[in-house]
Write a protein that holds these residues in place. Structure first.
Motif, PDB file in Angstrom:
ATOM      1  N   VAL A  24      37.397  47.962  33.537  1.00 23.55           N
ATOM      2  CA  VAL A  24      36.805  47.594  34.834  1.00 23.55           C
ATOM      3  C   VAL A  24      35.547  48.421  35.089  1.00 23.55           C
ATOM      4  CG1 VAL A  24      37.162  47.688  37.341  1.00 23.55           C
ATOM      5  CG2 VAL A  24      38.917  46.685  35.876  1.00 23.55           C
ATOM      6  N   LEU A  50      44.469  41.857  37.057  1.00 25.06           N
ATOM      7  CA  LEU A  50      43.140  41.288  37.268  1.00 25.06           C
ATOM      8  C   LEU A  50      43.220  40.015  38.106  1.00 25.06           C
ATOM      9  CD1 LEU A  50      41.613  41.806  33.708  1.00 25.06           C
ATOM     10  CD2 LEU A  50      41.093  43.122  35.788  1.00 25.06           C
ATOM     11  N   LEU A  59      37.785  41.541  43.157  1.00 20.00           N
ATOM     12  CA  LEU A  59      37.086  41.344  41.895  1.00 20.00           C
ATOM     13  C   LEU A  59      36.742  39.867  41.801  1.00 20.00           C
ATOM     14  CD1 LEU A  59      36.454  43.061  39.275  1.00 20.00           C
ATOM     15  CD2 LEU A  59      38.591  42.172  38.351  1.00 20.00           C
ATOM     16  N   SER A  64      36.249  39.498  36.364  1.00 17.16           N
ATOM     17  CA  SER A  64      37.552  39.545  35.716  1.00 17.16           C
ATOM     18  C   SER A  64      37.454  39.077  34.269  1.00 17.16           C
ATOM     19  CB  SER A  64      38.550  38.672  36.484  1.00 17.16           C
ATOM     20  OG  SER A  64      39.755  38.555  35.787  1.00 17.16           O
ATOM     21  N   VAL A  67      35.813  41.794  32.187  1.00 19.59           N
ATOM     22  CA  VAL A  67      36.761  42.872  31.899  1.00 19.59           C
ATOM     23  C   VAL A  67      37.632  42.485  30.711  1.00 19.59           C
ATOM     24  CG1 VAL A  67      38.777  44.139  32.763  1.00 19.59           C
ATOM     25  CG2 VAL A  67      36.769  43.805  34.240  1.00 19.59           C
TER      26      VAL A  67
END
Length: 166
Positions: A24, A50, A59, A64, A67
């Motif tokens: 992240v 997530l 987020l 996401s 990540v």
């Protein structure tokens, strides 16, 4: 030294949280454990976290997905050979950690930093198992890692100032 890739050894509760936070934060992150089943559980735990972050608007969907692309999972310790930092989050047994660091020394590049997430073993004693004590320290994350914005940095008598500042 610029941190480009972080390795996490141990895909349990703490390791999965550490890996999630690293990814992240924008770092390529390689997660190692001894079995595909453990790694799959780690991956699904992070994916669920997530998804929850997206649902709660903490987020974006795009972030996401980014990540997820920064995370890799492996049962081969050798796959951490290009990591700048390697954080050990394995079982709280000295012999297990000692073996991990001995193996990592054979695969990690000389400038790599080794860190242990131990909360009960001596960082200084663990440091003595390494041939590069100036590049060893404790990074004690608090549980749950993605929620607790706190990490204790534990230096040894040999840990270099450069490593602590990174």
């Amino acid at each position: 030294m610029e941190i480009r890739k972080i390795g996490v050894v141990g895909a349990g509760l703490m390791g999965s949280g550490i890996a999630q936070v690293c990814a992240v934060s924008g770092y390529q992150t390689a997660v190692h454990d001894v079995s595909d089943d453990i790694l799959e559980h780690c991956r699904s735990t992070i994916w669920r976290a997530l998804d929850r972050a997206v649902e709660k608007s903490k987020l974006s969907r795009e972030d996401s997905e980014q990540v997820r692309t920064r995370l890799g999972f492996t049962t081969r310790l050798e796959d951490l050979g290009d990591c700048c930092w390697i954080i050990e989050a394995a079982s709280e047994r000295f012999e297990v950690k000692k073996e991990i660091f001995e193996r990592l020394e054979r695969v990690a590049p000389p400038p790599a930093v080794f860190a242990s997430n131990t909360s009960s073993l001596s960082i200084t004693e663990l440091m003595t198992t390494c041939r590069r004590p100036e590049r060893f320290l404790g990074l004690h994350f608090f549980n749950p890692v993605p929620v607790m914005k706190l990490v204790e940095v534990v230096r040894t008598i040999a840990t270099s100032d450069e490593v602590v500042k990174q």
